[in-house]
Motif scaffolding. Structure first.
Motif, mmCIF file in Angstrom:
data_model
loop_
_atom_site.group_PDB
_atom_site.id
_atom_site.type_symbol
_atom_site.label_atom_id
_atom_site.label_comp_id
_atom_site.label_asym_id
_atom_site.label_seq_id
_atom_site.Cartn_x
_atom_site.Cartn_y
_atom_site.Cartn_z
ATOM 1 N N ASP A 502 -13.967 56.445 33.192
ATOM 2 C CA ASP A 502 -12.748 57.226 33.204
ATOM 3 C C ASP A 502 -11.634 56.413 32.543
ATOM 4 O O ASP A 502 -11.086 55.499 33.161
ATOM 5 N N TYR A 503 -11.354 56.706 31.287
ATOM 6 C CA TYR A 503 -10.325 55.943 30.586
ATOM 7 C C TYR A 503 -9.026 56.735 30.513
ATOM 8 O O TYR A 503 -9.034 57.963 30.490
ATOM 9 N N ALA A 504 -7.911 55.996 30.437
ATOM 10 C CA ALA A 504 -6.609 56.666 30.285
ATOM 11 C C ALA A 504 -6.449 57.180 28.856
ATOM 12 O O ALA A 504 -5.877 58.234 28.617
ATOM 13 N N PHE A 505 -6.957 56.402 27.917
ATOM 14 C CA PHE A 505 -6.981 56.865 26.529
ATOM 15 C C PHE A 505 -7.922 55.986 25.712
ATOM 16 O O PHE A 505 -8.371 54.938 26.179
ATOM 17 N N VAL A 506 -8.193 56.442 24.470
ATOM 18 C CA VAL A 506 -9.089 55.708 23.574
ATOM 19 C C VAL A 506 -8.363 55.388 22.277
ATOM 20 O O VAL A 506 -7.684 56.258 21.721
ATOM 21 N N LEU A 507 -8.462 54.149 21.839
ATOM 22 C CA LEU A 507 -8.024 53.817 20.482
ATOM 23 C C LEU A 507 -9.281 53.807 19.623
ATOM 24 O O LEU A 507 -10.214 53.045 19.899
ATOM 25 N N MET A 508 -9.317 54.657 18.611
ATOM 26 C CA MET A 508 -10.553 54.868 17.873
ATOM 27 C C MET A 508 -10.380 54.482 16.407
ATOM 28 O O MET A 508 -9.592 55.092 15.683
ATOM 29 N N ASP A 509 -11.135 53.466 16.004
ATOM 30 C CA ASP A 509 -11.145 53.103 14.585
ATOM 31 C C ASP A 509 -11.858 54.222 13.826
ATOM 32 O O ASP A 509 -12.648 54.970 14.407
ATOM 33 N N ILE A 510 -11.559 54.366 12.528
ATOM 34 C CA ILE A 510 -12.219 55.430 11.763
ATOM 35 C C ILE A 510 -13.549 54.947 11.187
ATOM 36 O O ILE A 510 -14.612 55.532 11.430
ATOM 37 N N GLN A 511 -13.480 53.858 10.431
ATOM 38 C CA GLN A 511 -14.717 53.391 9.817
ATOM 39 C C GLN A 511 -15.459 52.409 10.721
ATOM 40 O O GLN A 511 -14.993 51.303 10.950
ATOM 41 N N MET A 512 -16.609 52.890 11.214
ATOM 42 C CA MET A 512 -17.423 52.030 12.084
ATOM 43 C C MET A 512 -18.886 52.273 11.754
ATOM 44 O O MET A 512 -19.242 53.349 11.268
ATOM 45 N N PRO A 513 -19.726 51.291 12.009
ATOM 46 C CA PRO A 513 -21.158 51.487 11.763
ATOM 47 C C PRO A 513 -21.747 52.493 12.772
ATOM 48 O O PRO A 513 -21.108 52.802 13.777
ATOM 49 N N GLU A 514 -22.960 52.966 12.492
ATOM 50 C CA GLU A 514 -23.704 53.901 13.356
ATOM 51 C C GLU A 514 -23.078 55.288 13.392
ATOM 52 O O GLU A 514 -23.683 56.262 13.004
ATOM 53 N N MET A 515 -21.844 55.345 13.886
ATOM 54 C CA MET A 515 -21.157 56.643 13.939
ATOM 55 C C MET A 515 -19.667 56.379 13.740
ATOM 56 O O MET A 515 -19.108 55.499 14.393
ATOM 57 N N ASP A 516 -19.052 57.131 12.804
ATOM 58 C CA ASP A 516 -17.632 56.842 12.543
ATOM 59 C C ASP A 516 -16.726 57.519 13.587
ATOM 60 O O ASP A 516 -17.192 58.265 14.442
ATOM 61 N N GLY A 517 -15.428 57.214 13.485
ATOM 62 C CA GLY A 517 -14.471 57.679 14.481
ATOM 63 C C GLY A 517 -14.340 59.192 14.525
ATOM 64 O O GLY A 517 -14.143 59.775 15.594
ATOM 65 N N TYR A 518 -14.441 59.840 13.343
ATOM 66 C CA TYR A 518 -14.345 61.302 13.316
ATOM 67 C C TYR A 518 -15.479 61.919 14.138
ATOM 68 O O TYR A 518 -15.253 62.781 14.995
ATOM 69 N N ASP A 519 -16.725 61.473 13.834
ATOM 70 C CA ASP A 519 -17.886 62.065 14.509
ATOM 71 C C ASP A 519 -17.853 61.772 16.007
ATOM 72 O O ASP A 519 -18.185 62.625 16.828
ATOM 73 N N ALA A 520 -17.460 60.537 16.337
ATOM 74 C CA ALA A 520 -17.406 60.172 17.755
ATOM 75 C C ALA A 520 -16.413 61.075 18.484
ATOM 76 O O ALA A 520 -16.692 61.587 19.572
ATOM 77 N N THR A 521 -15.242 61.312 17.843
ATOM 78 C CA THR A 521 -14.238 62.171 18.470
ATOM 79 C C THR A 521 -14.785 63.589 18.655
ATOM 80 O O THR A 521 -14.627 64.204 19.719
ATOM 81 N N ARG A 522 -15.443 64.062 17.602
ATOM 82 C CA ARG A 522 -16.005 65.425 17.714
ATOM 83 C C ARG A 522 -16.995 65.501 18.877
ATOM 84 O O ARG A 522 -16.992 66.454 19.662
ATOM 85 N N ALA A 523 -17.850 64.467 18.985
ATOM 86 C CA ALA A 523 -18.857 64.458 20.056
ATOM 87 C C ALA A 523 -18.183 64.454 21.420
ATOM 88 O O ALA A 523 -18.593 65.170 22.347
ATOM 89 N N ILE A 524 -17.115 63.660 21.531
ATOM 90 C CA ILE A 524 -16.405 63.585 22.822
ATOM 91 C C ILE A 524 -15.773 64.934 23.163
ATOM 92 O O ILE A 524 -15.875 65.434 24.278
ATOM 93 N N ARG A 525 -15.145 65.553 22.153
ATOM 94 C CA ARG A 525 -14.508 66.857 22.384
ATOM 95 C C ARG A 525 -15.545 67.910 22.794
ATOM 96 O O ARG A 525 -15.265 68.797 23.594
#
Ligand code: ADP
Length: 589
Positions: A502-525
């Motif tokens: 349970d996090y208060a918020f996430v700081l998400m980098d965009i370019q990351m290995p395995e899965m980038d920040g855009y895709d990770a955000t979409r998955a979380i949403r």
């Protein structure tokens, strides 16, 4: 000779003969014997000989009916040998009379000169004029003809016709020339338009490139400054501490240059946004004065500040950009002043309904700027004296940015200076009144206190960032606020961590290995669609462009913070997201 082409129109053959005889110069001049007698009889005995009269040759055609005349005029015109003069009889039965014939001729060839030969007539001269209208193309000659009068008439009228033709052809040529030039000019204009478009395209590409590059450079700079800050907090001996301070100073001045280039190229690319928020002008200038005072401690300059009391407490505008202009003026003033003072003033120039024109001035007792350099001092890359560049440093972009920022705020800049005496830099900007209900005034430090109110120590934060240095910088900023930070290195891990914690918020980098920040955000949403929760996600990105920020928001992120992560920006973004829920207002560096 075209202009001496004459048509005689009469149903009476003898008239044709009369006119032709007179015009073909059988006036006696051609008879040498007669001429001799005349001379013997009338000469006054002096040596002076009679000047030979210049001979005019006419090409004479004949018509006997009105219709025939009209046809002949048309034919002559077609074969490029028009009549300059028509002798016209009035009565020529049967068929149309002279008046009708003239009308028809003038319908098609309005420049044809006409001489009406009359003896007795069905019409009075007045009636003829009434019939044909007032015109300078018409003369009358009475039968029986006076030879000289007829000759003069022919000469005058054919000459007049000739002059008219010359005028017409001159006008036509002129028109042709004008058209030709107009076309050439239009072509040039087209060409220049294309060149301008190309140049603008190139300039925009350059600006975008510069903006991207400076952002790319800011990321590792962030690492350098952040790591150095960490280093300075460890146990250092004196020499090490001094060296770290030098690293810090150099890194900061490099960052300033990069920021200048970034600002400049963003303005050039039309990507600089100006805010309109309630703020307190006095607080902005106090802050600037404090920073400038701090920076000039070594020099011992006197830094003063005064503000017109009539300036309203709260105004609508962009405090960040205003601060930037004043800091630039202020640091230039300090840079170029060895002794004396630097004075900041704010004056209310005029107030109109809900708008106030405010003038800021920064006066110094420094080197001054020569008159010829003052005019383009606000241009890009311009430095008054290139020899001082090495001594003082600088990119020559500062004042150009000030001017552009002022203009973006509908304001203007100016300078007054005298070499050796000092300079005063002005910036005049209109600000609107704040509408009554809003009491949210941004006031520097007060705001900072407020900023922290939305953070609490039991908050757990997730930072998804693969770059070790950036991880450390972000962590340090957040830990300083007493927050508990967890780090993951790619998008996949981020999604997993959000699922399990349970996090208060996430700081998400965009370019990351395995899965980038855009895709990770979409998955979380997507996950959240089931749980109904919404965890604030703030993008961390090195990219400066509007498109990228849109991509972040489209992917479901709440806000955006440019790298290198700046504490102030991060706090602002956090405040926005944590206090106002899911807003999409985004700040770029
Ligand atoms: P820089 O980064 O070179 O300072 P600026 O655009 O801020 O670029 O200033 C351009 C030039 O204007 C400076 O190099 C300096 O020659 C001149 N200048 C600016 N402010 C002052 C001042 N207060 N006194 C004297 N010269 C100044």
């Amino acid at each position: 000779m075209g202009h001496n082409h004459i048509l005689i129109v009469d149903d009476n053959e003898s008239i044709h003969e009369d006119i032709e005889t007179i015009l073909s110069n059988s006036s006696g001049d051609s008879d040498p014997e007669l001429q001799q007698i005349e001379e013997d009889l009338f000469s006054d005995g002096s040596e002076k000989k009679k000047e030979p009269v210049a001979q005019v040759e006419y090409e004479i055609d004949h018509a006997y009916q009105g219709e025939e005349a009209v046809e002949k005029v048309a034919k002559a015109q077609e074969s490029d040998n028009p009549y300059s003069l028509v002798f016209m009889d009035i009565r020529m039965p049967p068929g149309i009379d002279g008046i009708q014939a003239i009308k028809r001729i003038w319908d098609d060839y309005p420049y044809t000169e006409v001489v009406i030969c009359t003896a007795y007539s069905d019409y009075s001269l007045d009636e003829i004029i009434q019939n044909l209208g007032t015109t300078d193309k018409l003369l009358f000659i009475k039968k029986p003809f006076d030879a000289t009068a007829l000759k003069q008439t022919a000469l005058t009228q054919t000459t007049k016709w000739q002059l008219q033709q010359e005028a017409i052809s001159y006008t036509e040529k002129l028109e042709e020339k004008v058209n030709e030039r107009t076309q050439q000019l239009n072509e040039s204009v087209e060409k220049f338009k294309k060149m301008k478009e190309k140049a603008e395209e190139a300039s925009a590409t350059k600006s975008i490139f510069l903006a991207n590059m400076s952002h790319e450079i800011r990321t590792p700079m962030n690492g350098v400054i952040g790591m150095n800050d960490l280093l300075m907090e460890t146990d250092l001996d004196e020499e090490q501490e001094e060296l770290s301070r030098l690293v810090k100073r150099s890194a900061e001045s490099l960052l300033r240059v990069i920021n200048d280039i970034l600002d400049f190229s963003k303005i050039e690319a039309g990507k600089m946004d100006i805010e309109e928020i309630p703020f307190n002008i006095r607080n902005v200038i106090k802050e600037v004065v404090e920073i400038i005072t701090y920076s000039t401690e070594e020099k011992g300059l006197d830094i003063t500040y005064s503000a017109d009391e009539d300036i309203p407490q709260k105004l609508l505008g962009d405090p960040t950009r205003l601060r930037q202009i004043l800091l630039n003026y202020g640091s230039n003033a300090v840079k170029f002043t060895e002794e004396g003072y630097v004075a900041f003033n704010i004056d209310l120039i005029e107030s109109e309904e809900d708008e106030h024109l405010v003038q800021f001035s920064v006066e110094d007792t420094g080197t001054g700027i020569s008159e010829d350099k003052q005019s383009d001092i606000f241009g890009s890359f311009s430095q008054a004296d290139s020899s001082t560049t090495r001594k003082f440093g600088g990119t020559g972009l500062g004042l150009a940015i000030c001017r552009q920022l002022a203009e973006l705020m509908d304001g203007e800049v100016d300078v007054e200076s005298e070499l050796g005496e000092g300079s005063t830099f002005y910036c005049t900007i209109p600000f609107k009144d704040v509408e009554e209900e809003t009491n949210e005034v941004q006031t520097g430090r007060e705001e900072e206190k407020e900023e922290k109110a939305f953070l609490s120590e039991d908050m757990k934060i997730l930072v998804a960032e693969d770059n070790e240095i950036n991880q450390m910088v972000a962590t340090k900023i957040l830990e300083k606020e007493g927050l508990d930070v967890e780090i993951v290195e790619n998008g996949l891990e981020a999604v997993k961590a959000v699922k399990e914690n349970d996090y208060a918020f996430v700081l998400m980098d965009i370019q990351m290995p395995e899965m980038d920040g855009y895709d990770a955000t979409r998955a979380i949403r997507e996950m959240e669609e089931e749980t109904g929760k919404h965890i604030p996600i703030i993008a961390l990105t090195a990219s400066a462009m509007e498109e990228d920020r849109k991509l972040c928001l489209d992917a479901g992120m709440d806000d955006y913070v440019p790298k290198p992560v700046d504490r102030e920006y991060l706090m602002k973004a956090l405040k926005r997201t944590l206090t106002q829920g899911n807003t999409s207002q985004v700040t770029t560096g």
